[in-house]
Scaffold this active site. Structure first.
Site, PDB file in Angstrom:
ATOM      1  CG  ASP A 220       0.178   3.475   0.959  1.00 11.24           C
ATOM      2  OD1 ASP A 220      -0.537   3.966   0.062  1.00 11.24           O
ATOM      3  OD2 ASP A 220      -0.151   3.421   2.155  1.00 11.24           O
ATOM      4  CE  LYS A 242       1.929  11.549   3.232  1.00 12.03           C
ATOM      5  NZ  LYS A 242       1.651  12.652   4.053  1.00 12.03           N
ATOM      6  CG  MET A 355       6.201   9.530  15.801  1.00  9.78           C
ATOM      7  SD  MET A 355       7.729   9.885  16.549  1.00  9.78           S
ATOM      8  CE  MET A 355       8.791   9.367  15.247  1.00  9.78           C
TER       9      MET A 355
HETATM   10  N1  SAH Z   1      -2.007   2.927   8.236  1.00 12.54           N
HETATM   11  C1  SAH Z   1      -0.710   2.775   8.849  1.00 12.54           C
HETATM   12  C2  SAH Z   1      -0.136   4.104   9.353  1.00 12.54           C
HETATM   13  C3  SAH Z   1       0.168   5.081   8.270  1.00 12.54           C
HETATM   14  S1  SAH Z   1       0.916   6.558   8.898  1.00 12.54           S
HETATM   15  C4  SAH Z   1      -0.803   1.780   9.995  1.00 12.54           C
HETATM   16  O1  SAH Z   1      -1.903   1.371  10.369  1.00 12.54           O
HETATM   17  O2  SAH Z   1       0.229   1.363  10.516  1.00 12.54           O
HETATM   18  C5  SAH Z   1       2.630   6.202   8.688  1.00 12.54           C
HETATM   19  C6  SAH Z   1       3.312   6.084  10.036  1.00 12.54           C
HETATM   20  O3  SAH Z   1       3.073   4.784  10.563  1.00 12.54           O
HETATM   21  C7  SAH Z   1       4.808   6.220   9.977  1.00 12.54           C
HETATM   22  O4  SAH Z   1       5.231   7.552  10.008  1.00 12.54           O
HETATM   23  C8  SAH Z   1       5.227   5.495  11.226  1.00 12.54           C
HETATM   24  O5  SAH Z   1       5.055   6.288  12.379  1.00 12.54           O
HETATM   25  C9  SAH Z   1       4.199   4.380  11.300  1.00 12.54           C
HETATM   26  N2  SAH Z   1       4.717   3.134  10.715  1.00 12.54           N
HETATM   27  C10 SAH Z   1       4.271   2.498   9.637  1.00 12.54           C
HETATM   28  N3  SAH Z   1       4.957   1.364   9.412  1.00 12.54           N
HETATM   29  C11 SAH Z   1       5.891   1.295  10.384  1.00 12.54           C
HETATM   30  C12 SAH Z   1       6.907   0.373  10.722  1.00 12.54           C
HETATM   31  N4  SAH Z   1       7.140  -0.734   9.986  1.00 12.54           N
HETATM   32  N5  SAH Z   1       7.676   0.629  11.809  1.00 12.54           N
HETATM   33  C13 SAH Z   1       7.450   1.711  12.566  1.00 12.54           C
HETATM   34  N6  SAH Z   1       6.516   2.612  12.295  1.00 12.54           N
HETATM   35  C14 SAH Z   1       5.730   2.416  11.222  1.00 12.54           C
END
Ligand code: SAH
Length: 450
Positions: A220, A242, A355
């Site tokens: 990703d 993305k 979000m």
């Molecule tokens: N599979 C991922 C989530 C993907 S959706 C997981 O398990 O964490 C992507 C969303 O995850 C972002 O929009 C944000 O809300 C959150 N996210 C991912 N990494 C983050 C980080 N380091 N800090 C805060 N939010 C995060």
């Protein structure tokens, strides 16, 4: 370690420590009581001197030398005729690291590194290889063919089955391969790997091993550089997915890439932020791989909600305030419309909301409209677990204003609920933003104040 290696151990000492006394009773060790006598060394193969007196240690070393015994004096390489190495045990495979007594601490560190590289299934693989060695030899008497077979054994489906805790299947695969006698091909495979939220320290050992073995990494866009740096240097890296809705690789393209490289016999790692099965489309990719007969494994990762909670000091559950925690995505208008707002607005539960920050206005509006108290606490964590992490706290009613004031941007995760109150006191990583006098809520009108 001596006992584990099958040695018969005799301890010479005036008194025994409680643990050794217990072992004596269990007949795990024998005991020579009293002061040291050189005859103690007579029946021994190996001597370890560990007294506090250097002259005595030196005498033992000399007595050992006279009898041609191997002697180790603890922490004294000059008196020792052998060193005790740091050992990585994947029996029958043993890796021993020795610094010749010069730097035992360094040897220990190296041991930890190598320990993390060798997966635990390696021991079982070698045990099988040992049992079938003669049969493999008989089948493949040509050395080059035998070498190819062993490559298949080490890199192919047998090892994969052992890693997946399926030893019966592993053995069957080996038996079949021997019976068919066809040239063993190493089929490609895909590992869906969770990279965690950003801090490389939050990778699992299994993820690290997968990265070490990968030929191709489809990652990703959000995966941080320090994590990619841990991967095999010559692995081919392909960025997909993305970033904040900008560039977007269609899911079908990702599927096609996975298939193309797996069919070319490559070990593909599909590296995803957080956990592959939490808002990561891991399910869709798995389904696709299964339909196309590609071997796969899944390595979980620390999802953003868990990492952001930990790194902002917010417990997601609490005996008094939150009996459940919900992982919610509020990413686009579509998913917004299908959310059950009155359910989400209920008290005594923690919401962890993945979000886009552009959704905050609508989110706040809906939650309050459906009955969540406007003074419910939130913690909004931007870049959780990364050095640039910022944690914004406040009450729900002020969320959009505060977030805009501090220009919070993606990736960010919202934790909403009574538990978020703890961030102010327990937060420990990165910067804490907020409104200090928040506890004394600013009255909106004079009537409120009265
Ligand atoms: N599979 C991922 C989530 C993907 S959706 C997981 O398990 O964490 C992507 C969303 O995850 C972002 O929009 C944000 O809300 C959150 N996210 C991912 N990494 C983050 C980080 N380091 N800090 C805060 N939010 C995060």
């Amino acid at each position: 370690m001596l006992l584990k290696a099958g040695a018969r151990v005799t301890v010479g000492a005036q008194v025994l420590a409680p643990e050794l006394r217990e072992w004596l009773q269990l007949e795990r060790i024998a005991w020579r009581a009293g002061t040291y006598q050189s005859e103690w060394l007579d029946g021994a193969w190996l001597v370890i001197a560990a007294t506090r007196s250097r002259p005595l240690n030196a005498r033992i070393a000399a007595d050992g030398q006279a009898r041609q015994r191997l002697v180790n004096v603890v922490d004294d390489p000059a008196l020792s005729s052998f060193q005790i190495p740091a050992v990585i045990d994947r029996s029958p495979l043993l890796v021993a690291i020795s610094s010749g007594g010069a730097a035992p601490m360094l040897a220990r560190r190296l041991r930890e590194r190598i320990e993390s590289l060798l997966d635990p299934a390696l021991g079982s693989l070698l045990q099988i290889a040992q049992r079938y060695r003669a049969r493999i030899r008989a089948r493949y008497d040509d050395l080059a063919a035998r070498r190819r077979f062993y490559d298949w054994l080490h890199d192919g489906p047998v090892h994969a089955s052992l890693r997946a805790a399926q030893p019966v299947q592993a053995e069957q695969q080996l038996v079949n391969a021997l019976a068919n006698r066809k040239e063993a091909q190493i089929p490609g495979s895909v590992a869906l790997v969770g990279a965690g939220p950003g801090d490389p320290g939050l990778l699992t050992l299994r993820a690290l091993r997968a990265l070490n073995e990968a030929d191709v990494i489809l990652h990703d866009a959000l995966i941080s550089e320090p994590i990619l740096d841990l991967a095999r240097r010559d692995a081919k890296r392909i960025a997909v997915g993305k970033r904040g809705g900008a560039m977007h690789t269609p899911q079908a393209t990702i599927h096609a890439l996975l298939l193309e490289h797996a069919r070319a016999g490559k070990r593909v790692v599909r590296l995803k932020g957080g956990d592959p099965f939490v808002f990561g489309r891991g399910g869709e990719e798995l389904e696709f791989l299964r339909e196309h007969g590609v071997a796969y494994e899944v390595v979980p990762g620390i999802t953003a909600a868990l990492a952001c909670a930990a790194y902002s000091g917010v417990p997601l559950t609490h005996r008094d305030h939150a009996q459940s925690v919900r992982l919610v995505t509020a990413h686009c208008q579509q998913s917004f419309n299908t959310l059950d707002w009155s359910d989400l607005a209920r008290e005594r539960q923690t919401l962890a909301i993945y979000m886009g920050v552009s959704q905050l206005d609508e989110l706040t509006l809906q939650l309050i409209a459906h009955g969540r108290a406007a003074d419910t606490q939130f913690a909004l964590i931007e870049n959780g677990s990364l050095p640039q992490q910022r944690t914004l706290t406040g009450t729900l009613r002020a969320l959009p204003t505060l977030a805009a004031r501090h220009a919070i941007s993606a990736p960010a995760l919202l934790i909403l609920g009574e538990v978020a109150e703890q961030a102010d006191a327990s937060h420990w990583y990165g910067e804490l933003l907020g409104e200090p006098p928040r506890r004394f809520a600013v009255p909106r009108t004079l009537a409120d104040a009265a």
